[in-house]
Design an enzyme around this catalytic site. Structure first.
Site, PDB file in Angstrom:
ATOM      1  N   THR A 137      14.634  -2.468   0.890  1.00  0.00           N
ATOM      2  CA  THR A 137      13.188  -2.177   0.852  1.00  0.00           C
ATOM      3  C   THR A 137      12.684  -2.019  -0.587  1.00  0.00           C
ATOM      4  O   THR A 137      11.483  -2.140  -0.818  1.00  0.00           O
ATOM      5  CB  THR A 137      12.844  -0.897   1.649  1.00  0.00           C
ATOM      6  OG1 THR A 137      13.646   0.173   1.140  1.00  0.00           O
ATOM      7  CG2 THR A 137      13.106  -1.061   3.127  1.00  0.00           C
ATOM      8  N   TYR A 161      18.651  10.185  11.865  1.00  0.00           N
ATOM      9  CA  TYR A 161      18.156  10.339  10.491  1.00  0.00           C
ATOM     10  C   TYR A 161      18.245  11.805  10.051  1.00  0.00           C
ATOM     11  O   TYR A 161      18.777  12.125   8.989  1.00  0.00           O
ATOM     12  CB  TYR A 161      16.710   9.838  10.444  1.00  0.00           C
ATOM     13  CG  TYR A 161      16.035   9.981   9.106  1.00  0.00           C
ATOM     14  CD1 TYR A 161      16.175   9.017   8.121  1.00  0.00           C
ATOM     15  CD2 TYR A 161      15.238  11.096   8.830  1.00  0.00           C
ATOM     16  CE1 TYR A 161      15.542   9.151   6.893  1.00  0.00           C
ATOM     17  CE2 TYR A 161      14.600  11.238   7.618  1.00  0.00           C
ATOM     18  CZ  TYR A 161      14.756  10.266   6.649  1.00  0.00           C
ATOM     19  OH  TYR A 161      14.135  10.402   5.441  1.00  0.00           O
ATOM     20  N   ILE A 210      -4.848   5.969  15.874  1.00  0.00           N
ATOM     21  CA  ILE A 210      -4.177   7.274  15.846  1.00  0.00           C
ATOM     22  C   ILE A 210      -3.313   7.404  17.090  1.00  0.00           C
ATOM     23  O   ILE A 210      -3.788   7.159  18.206  1.00  0.00           O
ATOM     24  CB  ILE A 210      -5.221   8.412  15.795  1.00  0.00           C
ATOM     25  CG1 ILE A 210      -5.980   8.352  14.462  1.00  0.00           C
ATOM     26  CG2 ILE A 210      -4.562   9.769  16.007  1.00  0.00           C
ATOM     27  CD1 ILE A 210      -7.122   9.342  14.357  1.00  0.00           C
ATOM     28  N   LYS A 263      20.838  13.416   7.265  1.00  0.00           N
ATOM     29  CA  LYS A 263      20.306  14.132   6.096  1.00  0.00           C
ATOM     30  C   LYS A 263      20.885  15.545   6.037  1.00  0.00           C
ATOM     31  O   LYS A 263      21.282  16.018   4.965  1.00  0.00           O
ATOM     32  CB  LYS A 263      18.770  14.184   6.141  1.00  0.00           C
ATOM     33  CG  LYS A 263      18.095  12.841   5.894  1.00  0.00           C
ATOM     34  CD  LYS A 263      18.249  12.397   4.449  1.00  0.00           C
ATOM     35  CE  LYS A 263      17.512  11.125   4.137  1.00  0.00           C
ATOM     36  NZ  LYS A 263      17.775  10.621   2.778  1.00  0.00           N
ATOM     37  N   ASN A 314       5.799  14.868   4.000  1.00  0.00           N
ATOM     38  CA  ASN A 314       5.289  13.488   4.124  1.00  0.00           C
ATOM     39  C   ASN A 314       4.799  12.984   2.767  1.00  0.00           C
ATOM     40  O   ASN A 314       3.700  13.332   2.341  1.00  0.00           O
ATOM     41  CB  ASN A 314       4.173  13.442   5.165  1.00  0.00           C
ATOM     42  CG  ASN A 314       4.722  13.576   6.576  1.00  0.00           C
ATOM     43  OD1 ASN A 314       5.276  14.603   6.937  1.00  0.00           O
ATOM     44  ND2 ASN A 314       4.603  12.529   7.363  1.00  0.00           N
ATOM     45  N   VAL A 328       1.913   6.900   7.442  1.00  0.00           N
ATOM     46  CA  VAL A 328       0.560   6.776   7.985  1.00  0.00           C
ATOM     47  C   VAL A 328      -0.486   6.572   6.883  1.00  0.00           C
ATOM     48  O   VAL A 328      -1.442   5.811   7.072  1.00  0.00           O
ATOM     49  CB  VAL A 328       0.223   7.990   8.890  1.00  0.00           C
ATOM     50  CG1 VAL A 328       0.180   9.292   8.100  1.00  0.00           C
ATOM     51  CG2 VAL A 328      -1.075   7.766   9.623  1.00  0.00           C
TER      52      VAL A 328
HETATM   53  C1  UD2 Z   1       7.896  11.644   8.270  1.00  0.00           C
HETATM   54  C2  UD2 Z   1       8.716  10.767   7.351  1.00  0.00           C
HETATM   55  C3  UD2 Z   1      10.118  10.628   7.852  1.00  0.00           C
HETATM   56  C4  UD2 Z   1      10.737  11.976   8.111  1.00  0.00           C
HETATM   57  C5  UD2 Z   1       9.807  12.812   8.992  1.00  0.00           C
HETATM   58  C6  UD2 Z   1      10.299  14.222   9.095  1.00  0.00           C
HETATM   59  C7  UD2 Z   1       7.196   9.184   6.311  1.00  0.00           C
HETATM   60  C8  UD2 Z   1       6.736   7.790   6.259  1.00  0.00           C
HETATM   61  N1  UD2 Z   1       8.109   9.453   7.263  1.00  0.00           N
HETATM   62  O1  UD2 Z   1       7.729  11.044   9.530  1.00  0.00           O
HETATM   63  O2  UD2 Z   1      10.905   9.918   6.901  1.00  0.00           O
HETATM   64  O3  UD2 Z   1      10.998  12.604   6.890  1.00  0.00           O
HETATM   65  O4  UD2 Z   1       8.500  12.887   8.441  1.00  0.00           O
HETATM   66  O5  UD2 Z   1       9.651  14.900  10.120  1.00  0.00           O
HETATM   67  O6  UD2 Z   1       6.816  10.038   5.531  1.00  0.00           O
HETATM   68  N2  UD2 Z   1       0.432   7.934  12.854  1.00  0.00           N
HETATM   69  C9  UD2 Z   1      -0.713   7.415  13.451  1.00  0.00           C
HETATM   70  N3  UD2 Z   1      -0.995   6.088  13.300  1.00  0.00           N
HETATM   71  C10 UD2 Z   1      -0.199   5.242  12.577  1.00  0.00           C
HETATM   72  C11 UD2 Z   1       0.979   5.770  11.969  1.00  0.00           C
HETATM   73  C12 UD2 Z   1       1.266   7.120  12.133  1.00  0.00           C
HETATM   74  O7  UD2 Z   1      -1.456   8.160  14.136  1.00  0.00           O
HETATM   75  O8  UD2 Z   1      -0.535   4.045  12.463  1.00  0.00           O
HETATM   76  C13 UD2 Z   1       0.727   9.370  12.982  1.00  0.00           C
HETATM   77  C14 UD2 Z   1       2.084   9.655  13.581  1.00  0.00           C
HETATM   78  O9  UD2 Z   1       2.026   9.656  14.972  1.00  0.00           O
HETATM   79  C15 UD2 Z   1       2.367  11.041  12.969  1.00  0.00           C
HETATM   80  C16 UD2 Z   1       1.663  11.003  11.622  1.00  0.00           C
HETATM   81  O10 UD2 Z   1       0.745   9.934  11.676  1.00  0.00           O
HETATM   82  O11 UD2 Z   1       1.779  12.048  13.756  1.00  0.00           O
HETATM   83  C17 UD2 Z   1       2.622  10.784  10.475  1.00  0.00           C
HETATM   84  O12 UD2 Z   1       3.440   9.653  10.789  1.00  0.00           O
HETATM   85  P1  UD2 Z   1       4.425   8.998   9.712  1.00  0.00           P
HETATM   86  O13 UD2 Z   1       5.114   7.858  10.386  1.00  0.00           O
HETATM   87  O14 UD2 Z   1       3.686   8.731   8.462  1.00  0.00           O
HETATM   88  O15 UD2 Z   1       5.440  10.163   9.348  1.00  0.00           O
HETATM   89  P2  UD2 Z   1       6.329  11.157  10.281  1.00  0.00           P
HETATM   90  O16 UD2 Z   1       5.731  12.520  10.102  1.00  0.00           O
HETATM   91  O17 UD2 Z   1       6.509  10.649  11.639  1.00  0.00           O
END
Ligand code: UD2
Length: 319
Positions: free
Chosen positions: A39, A153, A213, A157, A182, A197
């Site tokens: 990546t 994951y 969302i 970690k 995040n 996100v």
């Molecule tokens: C984050 C980290 C992951 C891990 C985790 C620990 C990122 C990218 N990922 O996952 O590596 O450390 O935290 O808990 O930082 N969402 C939407 N629409 C979209 C994409 C996401 O609503 O198109 C929401 C998703 O459902 C979540 C929030 O946004 O509630 C954050 O999602 P994410 O994928 O950026 O990160 P997360 O918290 O799942």
């Protein structure tokens, strides 16, 4: 031989890695990047193309790092410190491909630490994650909260953190696991299915496309700007000591996904519609860091507020 600090950054061509390399080179270190380019991108380091203090080696850490560093040890001497960021970064991917996660995120860490042990590296800073906690009952979450990871994951970690702690206590190597919340900012890839996100919403809102969302959008996260994260990494890397006790890296502020979508849309001219889709399986509903330990251990406080970080992120995507 050079008198400069020789620092290795695994995953140094990636999102957080390349920002960390920027800071290390600005500080005057010799830097070796090890990256398998799954990546990571060479263009993230293009600004250093003329530098004699940066070497980029294409290598997969899970195969071991001794051979990859042999030539550079002759040129720059002993590796003084390691920032270990190379990883498979997606929780969702790890659930579907657990063995791949073990290879990259667990075996990879042990390979890096085996090098550190045998070569007498002074300190290792490691990218852990808020994913080690799983669902938490008390917020903001402190580092001594129970860890119940809900994904390969998170397990890998957490296991890696134990390796750092083990190596610090048995071999006297200084180490510092950092539990990132995040992380967002320029150079985060918006186009992968596993993108964060903020990068997805910024990319889509810039083009006036719909923002989707997952769930009702009331779920919260602690969004921390990559410039703060890279600053935390350097503070931890050059701080005295380090017993392997983990520290959260977040802002201590909680933002809902609904608020986030509205802010990003506003900064991009308000052309996007905001829709809702089914909630993600296993979604963590609330996440926010207690930030005291990082302050106590290496004087880190996040400085960039979300509005400013988002503006910079959106501007970087608009080129
Ligand atoms: C984050 C980290 C992951 C891990 C985790 C620990 C990122 C990218 N990922 O996952 O590596 O450390 O935290 O808990 O930082 N969402 C939407 N629409 C979209 C994409 C996401 O609503 O198109 C929401 C998703 O459902 C979540 C929030 O946004 O509630 C954050 O999602 P994410 O994928 O950026 O990160 P997360 O918290 O799942």
């Amino acid at each position: 031989m050079s008198a400069k600090s020789f620092v290795v950054v695994t995953g140094g061509a990636g999102f957080i890695g390349s920002h960390t390399v920027d800071r290390l080179l600005e500080r005057g270190c010799n830097v070796a990047v090890l990256d398998n380019f799954s990546t990571g991108k060479r263009e993230n380091l293009a600004q250093w193309a003329e530098s004699d203090s940066l070497e980029v080696v294409a290598a997969d850490i899970s195969d071991g790092i001794f051979a990859a560093l042999a030539d550079l040890e002759e040129r720059w001497g002993k590796v003084e410190r390691i920032v270990h960021l190379a990883a498979q970064t997606s929780v969702v991917h790890s659930i579907e491909n657990p063995l791949n996660d073990v290879r990259n995120n667990y075996t990879g860490t042990v390979q890096v630490l085996e090098y550190a042990r045998r070569k007498g590296v002074r300190k290792v800073v490691f990218a852990s994650s808020a994913a080690v906690y799983g669902d938490v009952s008390t917020l903001p979450v402190r580092e001594d909260a129970p860890c119940n990871p809900l994904s390969p994951y998170g397990i890998d970690k957490l296991g890696s953190e134990y390796w750092l702690r083990y190596q610090s206590s048995i071999f006297g190597m200084d180490s510092q696991p950092l539990r990132f919340f995040n992380v967002y900012g320029p150079r985060q890839d918006p186009r992968s299915p596993y993108s964060g996100v903020i990068s997805i919403f910024s990319d889509r809102a810039s083009a006036g496309k719909e923002l989707r969302i997952f769930g009702d959008g009331a779920q919260t996260r602690d969004f921390v700007y990559v410039g703060d994260v890279s600053r935390a990494i350097l503070l931890a890397l050059f701080a005295e000591g380090g017993t392997g006790e983990a520290a959260n890296i977040g802002t201590g502020n909680e933002t809902s996904v609904n608020e986030l979508a509205a802010l990003i849309n506003e900064f991009c001219g308000g052309r996007s519609t905001i829709s809702h889709a089914a909630a993600r399986d296993g979604e963590i509903l609330r996440s926010v860091a207690d930030v005291n330990r990082a302050r106590e251990l290496f004087s880190f406080d996040a400085k960039i507020v979300l509005r400013d970080g988002l503006k910079t992120t959106v501007a970087s995507l608009q080129g």
